[in-house]
Design a protein around this motif. Structure first.
Motif, PDB file in Angstrom:
ATOM      1  N   VAL A  50      13.508 -23.823  16.798  1.00  0.00           N
ATOM      2  CA  VAL A  50      12.784 -25.099  16.906  1.00  0.00           C
ATOM      3  C   VAL A  50      11.427 -25.003  16.221  1.00  0.00           C
ATOM      4  O   VAL A  50      10.899 -23.918  15.992  1.00  0.00           O
ATOM      5  CB  VAL A  50      12.598 -25.518  18.384  1.00  0.00           C
ATOM      6  N   GLU A  51      10.886 -26.173  15.896  1.00  0.00           N
ATOM      7  CA  GLU A  51       9.531 -26.239  15.347  1.00  0.00           C
ATOM      8  C   GLU A  51       8.710 -27.204  16.185  1.00  0.00           C
ATOM      9  O   GLU A  51       9.246 -28.101  16.833  1.00  0.00           O
ATOM     10  CB  GLU A  51       9.546 -26.646  13.876  1.00  0.00           C
ATOM     11  N   THR A  52       7.400 -27.014  16.175  1.00  0.00           N
ATOM     12  CA  THR A  52       6.495 -27.841  16.975  1.00  0.00           C
ATOM     13  C   THR A  52       6.335 -29.219  16.367  1.00  0.00           C
ATOM     14  O   THR A  52       6.120 -29.354  15.163  1.00  0.00           O
ATOM     15  CB  THR A  52       5.115 -27.158  17.091  1.00  0.00           C
ATOM     16  N   VAL A  53       6.428 -30.236  17.219  1.00  0.00           N
ATOM     17  CA  VAL A  53       6.208 -31.616  16.804  1.00  0.00           C
ATOM     18  C   VAL A  53       4.810 -32.063  17.228  1.00  0.00           C
ATOM     19  O   VAL A  53       4.077 -32.680  16.461  1.00  0.00           O
ATOM     20  CB  VAL A  53       7.270 -32.553  17.424  1.00  0.00           C
ATOM     21  N   ASN A  54       4.446 -31.741  18.470  1.00  0.00           N
ATOM     22  CA  ASN A  54       3.167 -32.170  19.017  1.00  0.00           C
ATOM     23  C   ASN A  54       2.879 -31.339  20.255  1.00  0.00           C
ATOM     24  O   ASN A  54       3.792 -30.753  20.837  1.00  0.00           O
ATOM     25  CB  ASN A  54       3.212 -33.656  19.372  1.00  0.00           C
ATOM     26  N   SER A  55       1.625 -31.306  20.678  1.00  0.00           N
ATOM     27  CA  SER A  55       1.281 -30.598  21.905  1.00  0.00           C
ATOM     28  C   SER A  55       0.023 -31.200  22.513  1.00  0.00           C
ATOM     29  O   SER A  55      -0.724 -31.912  21.838  1.00  0.00           O
ATOM     30  CB  SER A  55       1.083 -29.106  21.634  1.00  0.00           C
ATOM     31  N   PHE A  56      -0.179 -30.892  23.789  1.00  0.00           N
ATOM     32  CA  PHE A  56      -1.400 -31.348  24.460  1.00  0.00           C
ATOM     33  C   PHE A  56      -1.743 -30.397  25.591  1.00  0.00           C
ATOM     34  O   PHE A  56      -0.893 -29.677  26.107  1.00  0.00           O
ATOM     35  CB  PHE A  56      -1.265 -32.789  24.988  1.00  0.00           C
ATOM     36  N   VAL A  57      -3.020 -30.401  25.962  1.00  0.00           N
ATOM     37  CA  VAL A  57      -3.506 -29.693  27.140  1.00  0.00           C
ATOM     38  C   VAL A  57      -4.094 -30.760  28.047  1.00  0.00           C
ATOM     39  O   VAL A  57      -5.068 -31.427  27.682  1.00  0.00           O
ATOM     40  CB  VAL A  57      -4.575 -28.640  26.778  1.00  0.00           C
TER      41      VAL A  57
END
Length: 88
Positions: A50-57
């Motif tokens: 898989v590859e990263t699409v988006n992230s948040f903290v």
């Protein structure tokens, strides 16, 4: 379940990351049986597929509407504590 509303109380600096399957990859997916704890049920992917699409903290007091059917992961620092209330 398709979505969840999370109310974050203590976040432990956890990062929630959304992923997509890499093109030209047929991922090996592990599914666990129904008798496992419901918080652990689902499909598990190898990070290499898989590859990263988006992230948040999330920060204390924030509220997020999450698409929990999408491939996602939560990474916590060692020994961190998280508390959130979820409406599903």
């Amino acid at each position: 379940m398709k979505s969840s509303i999370n109310f974050y109380v203590t976040t432990g600096d956890a990062t929630t990351t959304y992923h997509k399957i890499k093109s030209h990859i047929v991922p090996k997916v592990i599914s666990y049986p129904e008798d496992i704890d419901e918080n652990l049920r689902g499909k598990y992917f190898n990070f290499d597929d898989v590859e990263t699409v988006n992230s948040f903290v999330a920060n204390k007091g924030e509220v997020y509407l999450l698409d929990v059917n999408s491939i996602h992961s939560v990474y916590c620092k060692s020994r961190s504590y998280r508390e959130a209330y979820c409406l599903q």
